[in-house]
Write an enzyme that holds these catalytic residues in place. Structure first.
Site, PDB file in Angstrom:
ATOM      1  N   ASN A 172       0.875  -1.181   0.000  1.00 52.61           N
ATOM      2  CA  ASN A 172       0.000   0.000   0.000  1.00 52.61           C
ATOM      3  C   ASN A 172       0.909   1.226   0.000  1.00 52.61           C
ATOM      4  OD1 ASN A 172      -1.889   1.963   0.359  1.00 52.61           O
ATOM      5  ND2 ASN A 172      -2.390   1.426   2.479  1.00 52.61           N
ATOM      6  N   TRP A 173       1.067   1.812  -1.168  1.00 50.30           N
ATOM      7  CA  TRP A 173       1.988   2.959  -1.286  1.00 50.30           C
ATOM      8  C   TRP A 173       1.396   4.219  -0.688  1.00 50.30           C
ATOM      9  CZ3 TRP A 173       3.966   2.690  -7.098  1.00 50.30           C
ATOM     10  CH2 TRP A 173       4.630   1.462  -7.297  1.00 50.30           C
ATOM     11  N   LYS A 174       0.115   4.224  -0.434  1.00 52.17           N
ATOM     12  CA  LYS A 174      -0.581   5.425   0.064  1.00 52.17           C
ATOM     13  C   LYS A 174      -0.289   6.614  -0.861  1.00 52.17           C
ATOM     14  CE  LYS A 174      -0.023   3.498   4.634  1.00 52.17           C
ATOM     15  NZ  LYS A 174      -0.198   3.654   6.044  1.00 52.17           N
ATOM     16  N   HIS A 212      -9.570   1.055   4.511  1.00 47.66           N
ATOM     17  CA  HIS A 212      -8.333   1.296   5.255  1.00 47.66           C
ATOM     18  C   HIS A 212      -8.640   2.254   6.408  1.00 47.66           C
ATOM     19  CE1 HIS A 212      -4.284   2.512   6.249  1.00 47.66           C
ATOM     20  NE2 HIS A 212      -3.848   1.460   5.591  1.00 47.66           N
ATOM     21  N   GLU A 269      -7.129   4.687   7.536  1.00 47.43           N
ATOM     22  CA  GLU A 269      -6.920   6.107   7.206  1.00 47.43           C
ATOM     23  C   GLU A 269      -8.140   6.677   6.480  1.00 47.43           C
ATOM     24  OE1 GLU A 269      -3.175   5.565   5.218  1.00 47.43           O
ATOM     25  OE2 GLU A 269      -2.289   4.996   7.139  1.00 47.43           O
ATOM     26  N   GLU A 281      -5.889  -5.114  10.190  1.00 47.44           N
ATOM     27  CA  GLU A 281      -4.869  -4.106  10.452  1.00 47.44           C
ATOM     28  C   GLU A 281      -5.177  -3.366  11.750  1.00 47.44           C
ATOM     29  OE1 GLU A 281      -2.729  -2.892   6.633  1.00 47.44           O
ATOM     30  OE2 GLU A 281      -4.444  -1.577   6.838  1.00 47.44           O
ATOM     31  N   GLY A 309       1.983   2.026  10.678  1.00 46.93           N
ATOM     32  CA  GLY A 309       2.923   3.137  10.555  1.00 46.93           C
ATOM     33  C   GLY A 309       3.558   3.551  11.869  1.00 46.93           C
ATOM     34  N   SER A 353       2.967  -2.470  10.329  1.00 46.53           N
ATOM     35  CA  SER A 353       4.418  -2.511  10.500  1.00 46.53           C
ATOM     36  C   SER A 353       5.033  -3.874  10.171  1.00 46.53           C
ATOM     37  CB  SER A 353       4.806  -2.062  11.912  1.00 46.53           C
ATOM     38  OG  SER A 353       4.365  -0.728  12.128  1.00 46.53           O
ATOM     39  N   GLY A 383       2.564  -1.240   4.310  1.00 48.18           N
ATOM     40  CA  GLY A 383       2.664   0.169   3.952  1.00 48.18           C
ATOM     41  C   GLY A 383       4.107   0.574   3.726  1.00 48.18           C
ATOM     42  N   GLY A 384       4.736   1.124   4.762  1.00 55.34           N
ATOM     43  CA  GLY A 384       6.090   1.678   4.650  1.00 55.34           C
ATOM     44  C   GLY A 384       7.088   0.769   3.957  1.00 55.34           C
TER      45      GLY A 384
HETATM   46  C1  PEP Z   1      -0.890   0.039   5.801  1.00 56.54           C
HETATM   47  O1  PEP Z   1      -0.728   1.078   5.220  1.00 56.54           O
HETATM   48  O2  PEP Z   1      -1.896  -0.620   5.571  1.00 56.54           O
HETATM   49  C2  PEP Z   1       0.120  -0.401   6.765  1.00 56.54           C
HETATM   50  C3  PEP Z   1      -0.054  -1.522   7.389  1.00 56.54           C
HETATM   51  O3  PEP Z   1       1.199   0.433   6.932  1.00 56.54           O
HETATM   52  P1  PEP Z   1       2.584   0.052   7.668  1.00 56.54           P
HETATM   53  O4  PEP Z   1       3.050  -1.269   7.086  1.00 56.54           O
HETATM   54  O5  PEP Z   1       3.519   1.171   7.327  1.00 56.54           O
HETATM   55  O6  PEP Z   1       2.312  -0.073   9.123  1.00 56.54           O
END
Ligand code: PEP
Length: 256
Positions: free
Chosen positions: A9-11, A96, A98, A168, A174, A214, A235-236
């Site tokens: 997930n590049w956001k 998500h 967010e 999640e 994050g 994470s 994500g990251g």
């Molecule tokens: C996400 O964006 O869905 C996520 C899990 O981010 P991260 O891996 O950075 O925690």
């Protein structure tokens, strides 16, 4: 057969050029096995070109990160499922945390988005997960089950089969905090049990349930080794090939 999935997930990250370069590296170097799938959840500007780039690798796909619940109309700045499907998008990340938090997406709105996506033959990666407060108060399992029931359980079994779930926990997204493999397994087991109670054993056993929060190269193997964890929504660590490729490789970790 249950498919194992590493979804990035590049956001709201990556310029057009950076995103194409990253996708090229992943497409060239990733080697997902036949029961594994890599999905790149990229911004709209990248979707079409990455679909073209990934043509020769059947188990690398792209996902949009959102879609609108209405078919078309005066919704400035939004994107419809038929627009996504017209360029060959096969997956969409929905719900998500967010989007729930910053864009006030409720379970009711998400239910409409899920149905819209399915009607255009786009498979939702449906996110659920509790806040730290809810976990501390001890009703996280009930909360997550309710998210699923409200947004997904009025689907027909045929439609539900096309859903991918991503658990999640918000406190792990994050933040660098990760659910322990045991915490992830406990929730994934409960999610699968709830699906089984409503849709039956076969559908429950074939539903891919991803963990997100994470996921990093140094914890992916342990998380993915859990019996009910079928990969990750990342994500990251999906923003560089150095960190995403080892996570893709971790999909092959034997189960404990
Ligand atoms: C996400 O964006 O869905 C996520 C899990 O981010 P991260 O891996 O950075 O925690």
């Amino acid at each position: 057969m249950r498919i194992k999935i590493a979804a990035g997930n590049w956001k709201m990250n990556q310029s057009y050029q950076e995103g194409i370069h990253l996708a090229q590296e992943i497409i060239e170097k990733a080697n997902p096995q036949k029961d594994e799938l890599v999905i790149l959840g990229c911004p709209y500007i990248h979707l079409k070109d990455i679909i073209n780039l990934s043509q020769e690798k059947t188990n690398i796909k792209v996902a949009a990160q959102n879609c609108h619940q209405e078919k078309s109309g005066a919704y400035t700045g939004e994107i419809s499922v038929s627009m996504l499907s017209s360029i060959g998008v096969e997956y969409v990340i929905l719900g998500h945390s967010e989007r729930r938090q910053y864009f006030r997406e409720t379970n009711e709105i998400l239910s409409a988005k899920v149905k819209g996506a399915l009607s255009s033959n786009i498979r939702p990666i449906f996110c659920c997960g509790e806040s730290l407060e809810i976990r501390t108060e001890g009703w996280h399992i009930r909360y997550v089950k309710n998210q699923l029931v409200k947004a997904l359980f009025d689907l027909s079994p045929e439609d539900f089969k096309r859903i991918i779930i991503a658990y999640e926990p918000i406190w792990a997204i994050g933040t660098g905090l990760t659910a322990s493999p045991q915490q992830a397994q406990e929730m994934h087991f409960e999610i699968r049990k709830t699906i089984e109670e409503h849709f039956g054993t076969s559908i429950a056993n074939n539903t891919s349930i991803l963990y997100g929060g994470s996921v990093k190269p140094n914890n992916a193997k342990e998380l993915f080794s859990q019996p009910d964890v079928d990969g990750g929504l990342v994500g990251g660590a999906s923003l560089t090939s150095e960190s995403f490729l080892p996570i893709i490789s971790a999909l092959s970790t034997p189960k404990v």
